[in-house]
Design a protein around this motif. Structure first.
Motif, PDB file in Angstrom:
ATOM      1  N   THR A  39       0.805  -1.213   0.000  1.00 20.73           N
ATOM      2  CA  THR A  39       0.000   0.000   0.000  1.00 20.73           C
ATOM      3  C   THR A  39       0.838   1.263   0.000  1.00 20.73           C
ATOM      4  N   MET A  40       1.910   1.248  -0.772  1.00 22.05           N
ATOM      5  CA  MET A  40       2.753   2.426  -0.893  1.00 22.05           C
ATOM      6  C   MET A  40       3.688   2.196  -2.067  1.00 22.05           C
ATOM      7  N   THR A  41       4.264   3.244  -2.618  1.00 20.31           N
ATOM      8  CA  THR A  41       5.238   3.072  -3.679  1.00 20.31           C
ATOM      9  C   THR A  41       6.631   3.033  -3.086  1.00 20.31           C
ATOM     10  N   THR A  42       7.557   2.401  -3.799  1.00 16.89           N
ATOM     11  CA  THR A  42       8.925   2.358  -3.322  1.00 16.89           C
ATOM     12  C   THR A  42       9.631   3.668  -3.637  1.00 16.89           C
ATOM     13  N   LYS A  43      10.582   4.002  -2.821  1.00 15.87           N
ATOM     14  CA  LYS A  43      11.260   5.294  -2.915  1.00 15.87           C
ATOM     15  C   LYS A  43      12.599   5.186  -3.631  1.00 15.87           C
ATOM     16  N   SER A  44      13.309   4.064  -3.494  1.00 16.21           N
ATOM     17  CA  SER A  44      14.622   3.895  -4.090  1.00 16.21           C
ATOM     18  C   SER A  44      14.893   2.411  -4.216  1.00 16.21           C
ATOM     19  N   ASP A  45      16.070   2.083  -4.767  1.00 19.86           N
ATOM     20  CA  ASP A  45      16.458   0.682  -4.910  1.00 19.86           C
ATOM     21  C   ASP A  45      17.004   0.092  -3.617  1.00 19.86           C
ATOM     22  N   GLU A  46      17.178   0.917  -2.592  1.00 19.69           N
ATOM     23  CA  GLU A  46      17.757   0.447  -1.336  1.00 19.69           C
ATOM     24  C   GLU A  46      16.922  -0.675  -0.718  1.00 19.69           C
ATOM     25  N   ILE A  47      17.610  -1.662  -0.187  1.00 27.87           N
ATOM     26  CA  ILE A  47      16.984  -2.780   0.514  1.00 27.87           C
ATOM     27  C   ILE A  47      17.336  -2.686   1.997  1.00 27.87           C
ATOM     28  N   VAL A  48      16.349  -2.917   2.852  1.00 25.31           N
ATOM     29  CA  VAL A  48      16.582  -2.939   4.300  1.00 25.31           C
ATOM     30  C   VAL A  48      16.150  -4.302   4.826  1.00 25.31           C
ATOM     31  N   ASN A  49      17.091  -5.013   5.420  1.00 20.97           N
ATOM     32  CA  ASN A  49      16.796  -6.318   5.992  1.00 20.97           C
ATOM     33  C   ASN A  49      16.594  -6.157   7.496  1.00 20.97           C
ATOM     34  N   VAL A  50      15.464  -6.648   8.006  1.00 21.93           N
ATOM     35  CA  VAL A  50      15.137  -6.544   9.424  1.00 21.93           C
ATOM     36  C   VAL A  50      15.108  -7.953  10.007  1.00 21.93           C
ATOM     37  N   ALA A  51      15.861  -8.182  11.069  1.00 24.42           N
ATOM     38  CA  ALA A  51      15.938  -9.512  11.677  1.00 24.42           C
ATOM     39  C   ALA A  51      15.641  -9.446  13.168  1.00 24.42           C
ATOM     40  N   LEU A  52      14.677 -10.247  13.613  1.00 23.53           N
ATOM     41  CA  LEU A  52      14.406 -10.433  15.033  1.00 23.53           C
ATOM     42  C   LEU A  52      15.147 -11.694  15.460  1.00 23.53           C
TER      43      LEU A  52
END
Length: 256
Positions: A39-52
């Motif tokens: 429900t949003m557009t992407t802003k850049s090619d950057e990837i963010v990996n989130v790990a719990l």
């Protein structure tokens, strides 16, 4: 299972919003392993990996060595471990409190894939991470075009990490966006700052993929509590709650 402490009386989840938002729907990059609509557009090619991350007892030193070696290699690819949160309290939700929450950034999905296929990284992971980790949930995410004043905190701040799950249906997405707009007129008074506002497009582990992940911090614990008890914010909470199927909200401190 470690003791989970719930935050009571503060209604702290008022911070789950961004400012000047416009909901849009797009398909993510076809090169990703899953193609889904968010429900949003992407802003850049950057990837963010989130790990719990959940660690085995007595394996903290081995995991520290993994972070040191893996982080150094990641920097050679133009990425970085940008933030590590040490959870202190589960404010909302029903999960075991993780030992650490990692946010790592990559310049693109291509770099993300190259790094994970790197033989040196695989050796580091197998030698240091795998023996130390009891459980892990990972969300690979993209930036969004939600407009907010992104700021950077430090280790003195109180941090929040929110995993946001919408109810199914456009009306609930719109309802949450309306809540955002109203809440954003209030929260700057209390020293709340956003560092990340991202949209996961793939998940690994037992925890379901959220629609959004927010990372933010407060200038002071006092401001955090005052915002949670503000009458204007309390009047908005029902609109927020009616739009969500689940919300996991963790408070902690930055250790990186």
């Amino acid at each position: 299972m470690k003791q989970i402490r719930k935050l009571t009386g503060l209604a702290m989840i008022s911070v789950l919003m961004s400012c000047n938002t416009n909901s849009k729907t797009i398909a993510l990059n076809e090169e990703t392993t899953k193609t889904e609509t968010v429900t949003m557009t992407t802003k850049s090619d950057e990837i963010v990996n989130v790990a719990l991350v959940y660690l085995k007892d007595g394996q903290e030193a081995k995991f520290e060595e993994y972070k040191k070696r893996g982080g150094a290699l990641l920097e050679k690819y133009g990425g970085k471990i940008e933030r590590i949160i040490k959870p202190k309290m589960l404010a909302k939700g029903d999960i075991e409190l993780p030992d650490e929450i990692h946010f790592a950034s990559y310049p693109s999905i291509e770099v993300f894939n190259q790094f994970n296929e790197d033989k040196d990284f695989q050796n580091i992971r197998n030698e240091y991470a795998m023996p130390a980790i009891k459980d892990i949930s990972i969300f690979t995410s993209k930036n969004t075009d939600f407009k907010f004043n992104r700021e950077t905190g430090d280790k003195t701040k109180t941090y929040g990490v929110a995993l946001v799950y919408f109810k199914e249906g456009k009306k609930y997405e719109q309802q949450f966006a309306e809540y955002h707009d109203d809440a954003c007129k209030i929260i700057p008074e209390f020293g709340a700052h956003f560092e990340r506002f991202i949209a996961p497009f793939q998940a690994k582990g037992t925890l379901a993929k959220p629609n959004e992940i927010h990372r933010f911090y407060f200038d002071s614990p006092e401001g955090m509590q005052q915002m949670g008890t503000d009458k204007r914010m309390q009047a908005l909470f029902p609109k927020r709650d009616e739009s969500l199927s689940n919300l996991i909200f963790i408070l902690g401190e930055a250790i990186q």
